[in-house]
Design an enzyme around this catalytic site. Structure first.
Site, short mmCIF file in Angstrom:
data_model
loop_
_atom_site.label_atom_id
_atom_site.label_comp_id
_atom_site.label_asym_id
_atom_site.label_seq_id
_atom_site.Cartn_x
_atom_site.Cartn_y
_atom_site.Cartn_z
N ILE A 616 0.88 -1.17 0.00
CA ILE A 616 0.00 0.00 0.00
C ILE A 616 0.91 1.22 0.00
O ILE A 616 1.63 1.48 0.97
CB ILE A 616 -0.95 -0.03 1.22
CG1 ILE A 616 -1.84 -1.29 1.17
CG2 ILE A 616 -1.80 1.24 1.26
CD1 ILE A 616 -2.72 -1.42 -0.07
N GLU A 692 -10.92 0.13 -6.57
CA GLU A 692 -12.11 -0.58 -7.03
C GLU A 692 -12.38 -1.84 -6.21
O GLU A 692 -13.52 -2.30 -6.15
CB GLU A 692 -11.98 -0.90 -8.52
CG GLU A 692 -12.00 0.38 -9.35
CD GLU A 692 -12.00 0.13 -10.84
OE1 GLU A 692 -12.45 1.00 -11.58
OE2 GLU A 692 -11.52 -0.93 -11.30
MO1 MOS Z 1 -12.77 3.05 -13.99
S1 MOS Z 1 -14.72 2.53 -14.18
O1 MOS Z 1 -12.04 2.09 -15.23
O2 MOS Z 1 -12.60 4.70 -14.30
#
Ligand code: MOS
Length: 732
Positions: A616, A692
């Site tokens: 990180i 994500e």
């Molecule tokens: Mo992300 S949805 O690849 O900006």
């Protein structure tokens, strides 16, 4: 530099700056209003005037007529650009629907005109005077209808992505315990704070676009194709963004119209796409219908697993692959994952906030909860029991570095999972029904080639230039940390210039690849710069060390500043060895909810994410990424939905009041734990993206917590009060 094989120990393994919680170096500029966003670049070009976009009032058909005279003679109007009077623009590989054009209309609110005036109000008032008539065609706006049709007419499936291992059907039929459920997720909108905005100015045949964009090189290439001009004559500059979430992976019509309007008006033109246009004009996330089937033995060992996802898009568009994570999550020798695409005439669907995997977890991770309940098993133990050795969809592929089981165990301990009552509806606090839920999370760790230029000036200060973007994620800071670490200077001695197409091409911000990829590119440039410094000093490049602004070799010490001015540029690329691995990021997600027994209102009391994403780079900004993503996951679970008008083909709730996005304050407490892991397969920094990952799973944990609290399963997202209360136990 090419990354050809996993590295051993690197300078980052003894890092002093990389990996340490560091406040955003751009934070003071942002909090003091000194970081200008695209629409606020007042000083970059003088004489700026305003453009206002007109969107189509039909979803499908063609423009029959446009009366522009009244608009043209309205006060302050400098130019009116109309689709009916504009030669067809070029197309780009980056956009499915034409951004501007006519007379054919392919979706509602497609841009058909732009009015340019001295003031915004004049442009808006004149735009309202344009009279347009249309020939409207019937369109297809219902995903469920196309999917029903596809069951008997396979020509309705315009593309499919099917991966099979073994014989799912036989193994499922033979399984002692079976789950077969269908989940639906709605169309969703990026709804980022900063709308699409561009200021355009021409100097001869050279065009500059001050804009808000995640992917500078893609945007430049798209604009070159659309305007049919050499990309060398186009400059994009996007140093600050107020969010993108995938919507700004592509240039939108604000950039195209600002360029056309600036030419027509002979003045620099600024356009902000009005909020009400963004939901139908720009891209959105596809709705999905997902069927999950899991067959297991009585002890919970999974034999067969199938996840199929249907989505719809305009002709030529891409799918939303909700089955993607299921290829990696659970052992089960006979498996099938598939994404099927049908055609719809709704606005273009495209990447949004962990495309595919974010909605995919809302299906598979609830199905796992349902299986655990049917087995009478703890859902964490069920997941651990089915942890795969290699990639289930292709067992010859190894995992680069995977600690999902540890995520689950650490999370269970930290969250107090042992206190959960496995029988639903058993914990009551006054009017609140309380429950806990868990989900696993998987998101691919993509790595992209990325370049940078790093320079030393005569004072020994370091500057980094790359077209990488910071979409609110913290790119400025991790790039400065990386350069400071490599060059042996303090963080304060590094300046970072981002988002300008004049700088080396980077990975850009998308698919959670930005952090790992862009820092690797900066590292490559720093390695070259270090080599140049040692050459200049006559040092041995193998033994020289860079620390505290000094460069040492054996007993010789010189100040780094003595090497300046000096500049190096390089791009990190990757060898084929990575194809032998599945590179992923892993998480456990936990939620505790309280559901009002009388009204069905859901309150999220606590959320926890335990993330395994390699090194990180900056725990402070990484945590911000993850808690923000968890909020988005709460939106997907509970509130976010574009309501489709299936008669006229548009999203009805096209503003911030009607499209409900939660905020941090809606959630009682959010915690994030990062496992201390390193992935040497992906890049020299051994770091992977994490943003994500934060949206892959928490929505399912919330859905599972609602079930645990109430005994009600709502498989049709978002889980709104109306759906929930109909099934809630009688209490009054
Ligand atoms: Mo992300 S949805 O690849 O900006």
């Amino acid at each position: 530099m090419k990354y050809e094989a996993p590295v051993g120990k690197t300078i980052f393994d003894d890092a002093k700056i990389v990996g340490k919680s560091t406040r955003r170096i751009d934070g003071p500029l942002k909090t003091s209003g000194m970081a200008p966003y695209a629409y606020e670049r007042h000083d970059v070009a003088s004489g700026q005037v305003y453009g206002y976009i007109v969107g189509s009032a039909i979803a499908k058909g063609r423009i029959a007529s446009m009366d522009l005279e009244e608009a043209r003679s309205a006060p302050g109007v400098l130019a009116v650009i109309a689709a009916t009077e504009t030669d067809p623009l070029g197309s780009s590989n980056f956009n499915t629907a034409p951004l501007f054009g006519g007379p054919e209309i392919t979706h509602y609110h497609q841009a058909i005109a732009c009015v340019v005036a001295e003031t915004f109000e004049q442009a808006r008032a004149a735009a309202a005077l344009i009279r347009t008539t249309y020939d409207r065609d019937e369109g297809e706006y219902s995903l469920s209808r196309t999917v029903e049709q596809a069951a008997s007419d396979t020509s309705k499936i315009v593309s499919e992505n099917v991966v099979r291992n073994g014989d799912f059907e036989s193994a499922f039929a033979a399984a002692a315990v079976q789950i077969d459920q269908t989940y639906t997720t709605p169309d969703e909108s990026h709804a980022m704070m900063e709308p699409f905005a561009t200021i355009a100015a021409w100097e001869g045949d050279k065009l500059t676009l001050w804009t808000s964009n995640q992917m500078i090189a893609w945007g430049r290439a798209a604009m070159a194709s659309i305007l049919r001009m050499p990309k060398e004559n186009i400059r994009l500059d996007s140093p600050y963004l107020g969010g993108g979430f995938g919507g700004k992976l592509w240039v939108r019509v604000d950039a195209v119209l600002a360029a056309l309007a600036a030419k027509a008006a002979g003045r620099p033109v600024k356009i902000m796409m009005q909020r009400a246009l963004t939901y139908n004009n720009a891209t959105h996330r596809h709705a999905t219908i997902q069927r999950v089937r899991i067959g297991a033995d009585k002890n919970g060992k999974i034999a067969a697993i199938a996840h199929e996802c249907w989505s719809g898009n305009l002709t030529g568009g891409m799918d939303e692959n909700g089955a993607a994570q299921t290829r990696a999550l659970y052992a089960g020798p006979d498996n099938l994952t598939a994404s099927y695409l049908t055609e719809l005439d709704l606005p273009e669907a495209n990447a949004m906030r962990a495309p595919g995997e974010a909605p995919g977890h809302l299906a598979i991770e609830v199905a796992m909860d349902e299986l655990a309940e049917q087995l009478g098993m703890d859902p964490i133990e069920l997941r651990i029991l089915n942890e795969p050795e290699t990639l289930p969809s292709n067992p010859s592929i190894k995992f680069s570095d995977r600690h999902l089981v540890e995520c689950l165990r650490v999370g269970a301990e930290s969250f107090g999972w042992a206190n959960r009552k496995s029988r639903p509806g058993t914990v009551r606090e006054g009017r609140w029904m309380v429950g806990m839920g868990v989900a696993a999370g998987y998101r691919g760790a993509l790595i992209m080639k990325s370049g940078a230029r790093v320079s030393i000036d005569a004072r020994g200060k370091i500057s980094v230039e790359t077209d990488m973007t910071d979409i609110g994620t913290g790119s400025y800071t991790i790039i400065a940390q990386t350069a400071a670490e490599c060059m042996g200077v303090a963080l304060e001695d590094v300046s970072v210039d981002l988002g300008d197409s004049r700088s080396p091409v980077s990975a850009g911000s998308g698919g959670q690849w930005g952090a790992a990829s862009s820092t690797a590119g900066v590292y490559a440039a720093c390695v070259e710069l270090r080599r140049m410094v040692t050459e200049k000093f006559g040092y041995d490049p193998e033994t020289a060390s860079f620390a505290d602004g000094m460069v040492r070799d054996a007993n010789v010490v010189r100040a780094l500043s003595e090497a300046g001015p000096l500049s190096a540029e390089d791009t990190m690329t990757y060898g084929d060895f990575q194809k032998e691995y599945d590179m992923g990021t892993y998480a456990s997600h936990f939620a505790e909810v309280a559901v009002d027994a009388y009204t069905g209102e859901v309150r999220i009391r606590r959320m926890l994410a335990v993330c395994d994403a390699g090194r990180i780079l900056n725990p402070l900004t990484a945590r911000s990424q993850v808690i923000g993503a968890m909020v988005m996951a709460a939106g997907a679970a509970l509130t976010e939905e574009l309501a489709v008008d299936k008669r006229f083909g548009f999203f009805v709730n096209h503003d911030m009041a009607g499209y409900e996005v939660p905020v941090h304050a809606d959630i009682g407490q959010q915690s994030v734990i990062f496992l201390d892991t390193l992935d040497g397969v992906i890049a020299p920094l051994k770091a992977k993206g994490v943003g994500e990952l934060g949206i892959c799973g928490p929505g399912a944990a919330i859905a599972n917590a609602i079930y645990n609290a109430t005994g009600v399963r709502v498989r049709d997202y978002p889980i709104t009060v109306d759906k929930l209360i109909a099934e809630m136990p009688d209490v009054a």
